[in-house]
Design a protein around this motif. Structure first.
Motif, PDB file in Angstrom:
ATOM      1  N   SER A  74      38.700  29.970  44.111  1.00 24.43           N
ATOM      2  CA  SER A  74      39.699  29.833  43.059  1.00 24.43           C
ATOM      3  C   SER A  74      40.182  28.393  43.024  1.00 24.43           C
ATOM      4  N   ASN A  75      40.094  27.780  41.828  1.00 28.72           N
ATOM      5  CA  ASN A  75      40.637  26.428  41.640  1.00 28.72           C
ATOM      6  C   ASN A  75      42.014  26.494  40.986  1.00 28.72           C
ATOM      7  N   ILE A  76      42.614  27.689  40.987  1.00 28.84           N
ATOM      8  CA  ILE A  76      43.934  27.881  40.381  1.00 28.84           C
ATOM      9  C   ILE A  76      45.005  27.544  41.407  1.00 28.84           C
ATOM     10  N   GLN A  77      45.947  26.693  40.986  1.00 30.28           N
ATOM     11  CA  GLN A  77      47.048  26.269  41.861  1.00 30.28           C
ATOM     12  C   GLN A  77      47.800  27.474  42.425  1.00 30.28           C
ATOM     13  N   ASN A  78      48.189  27.381  43.685  1.00 30.71           N
ATOM     14  CA  ASN A  78      49.008  28.413  44.337  1.00 30.71           C
ATOM     15  C   ASN A  78      48.352  29.788  44.361  1.00 30.71           C
ATOM     16  N   THR A  79      47.033  29.819  44.479  1.00 32.62           N
ATOM     17  CA  THR A  79      46.354  31.108  44.609  1.00 32.62           C
ATOM     18  C   THR A  79      46.812  31.785  45.900  1.00 32.62           C
ATOM     19  N   GLU A  80      47.281  33.021  45.760  1.00 36.47           N
ATOM     20  CA  GLU A  80      47.761  33.765  46.928  1.00 36.47           C
ATOM     21  C   GLU A  80      46.770  34.825  47.366  1.00 36.47           C
ATOM     22  N   ALA A  81      46.036  35.382  46.392  1.00 35.46           N
ATOM     23  CA  ALA A  81      45.144  36.489  46.738  1.00 35.46           C
ATOM     24  C   ALA A  81      43.951  36.531  45.793  1.00 35.46           C
ATOM     25  N   ILE A  82      42.832  36.987  46.326  1.00 37.39           N
ATOM     26  CA  ILE A  82      41.605  37.201  45.541  1.00 37.39           C
ATOM     27  C   ILE A  82      41.182  38.649  45.751  1.00 37.39           C
ATOM     28  N   ALA A  83      41.148  39.426  44.649  1.00 36.74           N
ATOM     29  CA  ALA A  83      40.694  40.816  44.729  1.00 36.74           C
ATOM     30  C   ALA A  83      39.302  40.917  44.113  1.00 36.74           C
ATOM     31  N   ILE A  84      38.431  41.692  44.765  1.00 35.48           N
ATOM     32  CA  ILE A  84      37.037  41.833  44.339  1.00 35.48           C
ATOM     33  C   ILE A  84      36.783  43.279  43.910  1.00 35.48           C
ATOM     34  N   PHE A  85      36.219  43.435  42.704  1.00 34.64           N
ATOM     35  CA  PHE A  85      35.904  44.773  42.177  1.00 34.64           C
ATOM     36  C   PHE A  85      34.454  44.826  41.728  1.00 34.64           C
ATOM     37  N   VAL A  86      33.824  45.992  41.890  1.00 36.10           N
ATOM     38  CA  VAL A  86      32.534  46.272  41.246  1.00 36.10           C
ATOM     39  C   VAL A  86      32.785  47.452  40.320  1.00 36.10           C
ATOM     40  N   GLU A  87      32.764  47.164  39.016  1.00 37.70           N
ATOM     41  CA  GLU A  87      33.234  48.131  38.029  1.00 37.70           C
ATOM     42  C   GLU A  87      32.527  49.486  38.139  1.00 37.70           C
ATOM     43  N   ASN A  88      31.192  49.496  38.360  1.00 36.15           N
ATOM     44  CA  ASN A  88      30.443  50.756  38.343  1.00 36.15           C
ATOM     45  C   ASN A  88      30.274  51.405  39.714  1.00 36.15           C
ATOM     46  N   GLY A 100      47.140  32.587  53.497  1.00 34.54           N
ATOM     47  CA  GLY A 100      48.345  31.884  53.932  1.00 34.54           C
ATOM     48  C   GLY A 100      48.196  30.398  53.649  1.00 34.54           C
ATOM     49  N   ASP A 101      49.211  29.617  54.020  1.00 34.37           N
ATOM     50  CA  ASP A 101      49.186  28.178  53.747  1.00 34.37           C
ATOM     51  C   ASP A 101      48.007  27.460  54.399  1.00 34.37           C
ATOM     52  N   GLY A 102      47.524  27.972  55.513  1.00 32.29           N
ATOM     53  CA  GLY A 102      46.471  27.282  56.248  1.00 32.29           C
ATOM     54  C   GLY A 102      45.057  27.580  55.791  1.00 32.29           C
TER      55      GLY A 102
ATOM     56  N   VAL B  56      46.660  33.029  58.941  1.00 34.68           N
ATOM     57  CA  VAL B  56      46.181  32.225  57.819  1.00 34.68           C
ATOM     58  C   VAL B  56      45.477  33.063  56.752  1.00 34.68           C
ATOM     59  N   LEU B  57      44.973  34.223  57.147  1.00 36.92           N
ATOM     60  CA  LEU B  57      44.228  35.055  56.197  1.00 36.92           C
ATOM     61  C   LEU B  57      44.426  36.519  56.565  1.00 36.92           C
ATOM     62  N   GLN B  58      44.663  37.342  55.524  1.00 38.33           N
ATOM     63  CA  GLN B  58      44.702  38.773  55.751  1.00 38.33           C
ATOM     64  C   GLN B  58      43.881  39.436  54.658  1.00 38.33           C
ATOM     65  N   ALA B  59      43.046  40.405  55.020  1.00 32.04           N
ATOM     66  CA  ALA B  59      42.226  41.078  54.027  1.00 32.04           C
ATOM     67  C   ALA B  59      42.344  42.582  54.190  1.00 32.04           C
ATOM     68  N   GLN B  60      42.362  43.282  53.047  1.00 27.61           N
ATOM     69  CA  GLN B  60      42.230  44.735  53.037  1.00 27.61           C
ATOM     70  C   GLN B  60      40.857  45.036  52.451  1.00 27.61           C
ATOM     71  N   TRP B  61      40.128  45.914  53.112  1.00 27.01           N
ATOM     72  CA  TRP B  61      38.763  46.243  52.679  1.00 27.01           C
ATOM     73  C   TRP B  61      38.646  47.728  52.371  1.00 27.01           C
ATOM     74  N   GLY B  62      37.745  48.037  51.421  1.00 25.93           N
ATOM     75  CA  GLY B  62      37.358  49.414  51.159  1.00 25.93           C
ATOM     76  C   GLY B  62      35.967  49.662  51.720  1.00 25.93           C
ATOM     77  N   THR B  63      35.337  50.732  51.203  1.00 26.09           N
ATOM     78  CA  THR B  63      34.012  51.088  51.727  1.00 26.09           C
ATOM     79  C   THR B  63      32.902  50.229  51.102  1.00 26.09           C
ATOM     80  N   GLY B  64      33.246  49.351  50.168  1.00 25.61           N
ATOM     81  CA  GLY B  64      32.240  48.566  49.453  1.00 25.61           C
ATOM     82  C   GLY B  64      31.799  47.286  50.132  1.00 25.61           C
ATOM     83  N   ILE B  65      32.362  46.992  51.305  1.00 24.93           N
ATOM     84  CA  ILE B  65      31.864  45.856  52.093  1.00 24.93           C
ATOM     85  C   ILE B  65      30.608  46.333  52.834  1.00 24.93           C
ATOM     86  N   ALA B  66      29.566  45.504  52.815  1.00 24.99           N
ATOM     87  CA  ALA B  66      28.281  45.899  53.387  1.00 24.99           C
ATOM     88  C   ALA B  66      28.370  46.118  54.899  1.00 24.99           C
TER      89      ALA B  66
END
Lengths: 144, 105
Positions: A74-88, A100-102, B56-66
């Motif tokens: 993410s090149n968006i300023q102050n990104t706090e979280a990235i969520a990943i989805f697979v629609e199907n 976190g900050d580090g 520095v990092l925290q992640a929540q995972w579901g069953t879709g991680i390989a």
């Protein structure tokens, strides 16, 4: 900045918390949701703004859906979280990474894909949510 | 269960790249074994990383991680010798932790 220090405080609490508290932290409704709309709702995602500042590096075609390597930045300023989805996928929410900050808002991981689908990313920055997606063709499905 | 983790943390200019390979079955709960029985869900739900003890990092995972999860992340401001620690917790209450010092790439 206040939000970031709050997040960091939360992270500290989480790191020191006993296992039972850990289990309570896992967002069960979001991860068990069968539709992507429900999953994003349980993550409290409000309006999603499409953004090319979310960079997705993933194959156009995946030979084996059991292991698909993806890179998200993410090149968006102050990104706090990235969520990943697979629609199907049977349960679309794959993961939610909170930084976190580090840490840089960057992650490489390997995911399962049941069939050809959009890979959708939602970035949280302050009270705003940004999104980008990439379609991945799956030749052999990988969901047991 | 094999709960081993392989880790590497390398200083690469202005960031430190951490690579982690975990041993975990990541069962979805939807797979059937050879006897056509459903294999119960068994997957990592939470992962945290710390730098010198600071989260520095925290992640929540579901069953879709390989299976045998792989992860790369990047840290800012880490120095040679700093300690990166990664811990996971799964849905059956199992946990594993591993730490490593930052080295030059």
């Amino acid at each position: 900045m206040q939000r970031r220090s709050f997040l960091l405080g939360m992270l500290t609490m989480i790191a020191l918390a006993p296992i039972k508290v850990w289990a309570a932290l896992w967002n069960r409704p979001a991860f068990e949701a069968l539709k992507i709309k429900d999953a994003t709702q349980y993550l409290n995602v409000s309006e999603e703004i499409p953004s090319g500042d979310i960079v997705i590096v993933a194959p156009e075609r995946a030979e084996n859906g059991a292991v698909v390597q993806i890179e998200i930045r993410s090149n968006i300023q102050n990104t706090e979280a990235i969520a990943i989805f697979v629609e199907n996928n049977p349960t679309p929410l794959i993961a939610n990474f909170m930084f976190g900050d580090g840490a840089e808002p960057f992650v490489v991981t390997r995911i399962k894909m049941a069939e050809t689908s959009d890979l959708k990313i939602v970035v949280k920055a302050g009270s705003q949510y940004f999104t980008n997606a990439k379609n991945i063709t799956v030749l052999e499905n990988g969901c047991g | 269960m094999d709960k081993s983790m392989k880790m590497r943390a390398q200083l690469k200019g202005n960031f430190t790249e951490v690579k982690v390979l975990m041993s975990h079955p990541m069962e979805t709960g939807r797979r059937r074994n050879d006897a056509d029985e459903l294999v119960p869900a068994h997957f990592v739900q939470l992962l945290t990383a710390t730098l010198n003890g600071k989260p520095v990092l925290q992640a929540q995972w579901g069953t879709g991680i390989a299976k045998n999860p792989y992860l790369t992340f990047r840290l800012k401001g880490a120095k040679l010798g700093d300690v990166v620690e990664v811990t996971w917790h799964d849905n059956l209450g199992e946990t594993a932790t591993h730490s490593i010092a930052v080295t030059q790439a």
